[in-house]
Scaffold this active site. Sequence first.
Site, short mmCIF file in Angstrom:
data_model
loop_
_atom_site.label_atom_id
_atom_site.label_comp_id
_atom_site.label_asym_id
_atom_site.label_seq_id
_atom_site.Cartn_x
_atom_site.Cartn_y
_atom_site.Cartn_z
N TYR A 155 -32.83 47.47 51.96
CA TYR A 155 -31.42 47.08 52.03
C TYR A 155 -30.58 48.03 52.88
O TYR A 155 -29.40 47.75 53.15
CB TYR A 155 -30.82 46.90 50.64
CG TYR A 155 -31.17 45.56 49.99
CD1 TYR A 155 -32.03 44.65 50.62
CD2 TYR A 155 -30.63 45.19 48.77
CE1 TYR A 155 -32.34 43.44 50.03
CE2 TYR A 155 -30.94 43.97 48.18
CZ TYR A 155 -31.80 43.09 48.81
OH TYR A 155 -32.10 41.88 48.23
N ASP A 208 -39.39 47.33 43.36
CA ASP A 208 -39.50 46.07 42.60
C ASP A 208 -40.97 45.68 42.45
O ASP A 208 -41.44 45.36 41.34
CB ASP A 208 -38.71 44.99 43.35
CG ASP A 208 -38.43 43.76 42.53
OD1 ASP A 208 -38.40 43.86 41.29
OD2 ASP A 208 -38.22 42.69 43.13
N ASP A 244 -42.85 58.59 41.16
CA ASP A 244 -42.96 57.14 41.00
C ASP A 244 -42.29 56.76 39.68
O ASP A 244 -42.73 57.21 38.61
CB ASP A 244 -44.46 56.79 40.99
CG ASP A 244 -44.73 55.33 40.74
OD1 ASP A 244 -43.80 54.56 40.40
OD2 ASP A 244 -45.91 54.94 40.88
P1 ADP Z 1 -33.69 47.96 48.09
O1 ADP Z 1 -34.03 46.56 48.51
O2 ADP Z 1 -32.65 47.99 47.00
O3 ADP Z 1 -33.34 48.83 49.25
P2 ADP Z 1 -36.34 49.18 47.89
O4 ADP Z 1 -37.37 48.98 46.84
O5 ADP Z 1 -36.69 48.77 49.28
O6 ADP Z 1 -35.01 48.49 47.35
O7 ADP Z 1 -35.95 50.71 47.94
C1 ADP Z 1 -35.14 51.35 46.98
C2 ADP Z 1 -35.59 52.78 46.84
O8 ADP Z 1 -36.72 52.85 45.98
C3 ADP Z 1 -36.04 53.43 48.16
O9 ADP Z 1 -35.45 54.71 48.24
C4 ADP Z 1 -37.55 53.53 48.01
O10 ADP Z 1 -38.06 54.65 48.70
C5 ADP Z 1 -37.68 53.74 46.52
N1 ADP Z 1 -38.99 53.45 45.90
C6 ADP Z 1 -40.00 52.67 46.33
N2 ADP Z 1 -41.01 52.66 45.44
C7 ADP Z 1 -40.62 53.47 44.40
C8 ADP Z 1 -41.22 53.90 43.18
N3 ADP Z 1 -42.44 53.50 42.81
N4 ADP Z 1 -40.52 54.74 42.37
C9 ADP Z 1 -39.27 55.16 42.71
N5 ADP Z 1 -38.66 54.79 43.84
C10 ADP Z 1 -39.31 53.96 44.69
#
Ligand code: ADP
Length: 186
Positions: A138, A47, A23
């Site tokens: 995305y 986010d 995370d």
């Molecule tokens: P986007 O809209 O740019 O695709 P997302 O948040 O949906 O953004 O996903 C981007 C990446 O971040 C994905 O690979 C997701 O699995 C990952 N992700 C989600 N939560 C976390 C976290 N707490 N720490 C690191 N990566 C994360």
Amino acid sequence: MIVMDRMEWTSPNGRRIVLVEGDITRIAVDAMANAANSALAGGGGVDGAIHRAGGPTIMRELDAIRAAAGGCPTGSAVATGAGELLARYVFHAVGPIYRDGRRGEPELLAGCYRKCLALADERAVRTISFPAISTGVYGYPQKAAAEIAIGEVRRHLERPDTTVEQVIFVLFGKGAYEVYREILGE
Ligand code: ADP
């Protein structure tokens, strides 16, 4: 989630790329990149995790940026403080929504990494973490996105004038981690 795995690569000039599965909000850095949207409005995924862990001051700063600039274009990023996160800055990068790969997606995704690294140098950042931008809702294919992320970061770390000493890719889940591990190992 606890950090479960880790791999390191050192460039000829002694700078490091580190892969961890975990995370992103749990790992201390100077700057943390976020996968935001062009409205800078907050969202789910990484986010949401960053805003939850960082507290309301980050969104207040984004409100001011939105009022002044209207948001952030795809392929770029804006900087805020990091609230309660274990960081000094958050760089909110706006990755492309993936359609078919022929609508400028690779260049826009590369732009996110380049802009974050430029923001890092402007702030004398030594350690920066990145999530896998655009690979969640995305829809960017993981392997293609990882090749761009690692390629841009390697290129930047070779620059003699960068302040960045260590880049940490924080991958959410074993699958994403394995994709990065394979590409970094090549
Ligand atoms: P986007 O809209 O740019 O695709 P997302 O948040 O949906 O953004 O996903 C981007 C990446 O971040 C994905 O690979 C997701 O699995 C990952 N992700 C989600 N939560 C976390 C976290 N707490 N720490 C690191 N990566 C994360």
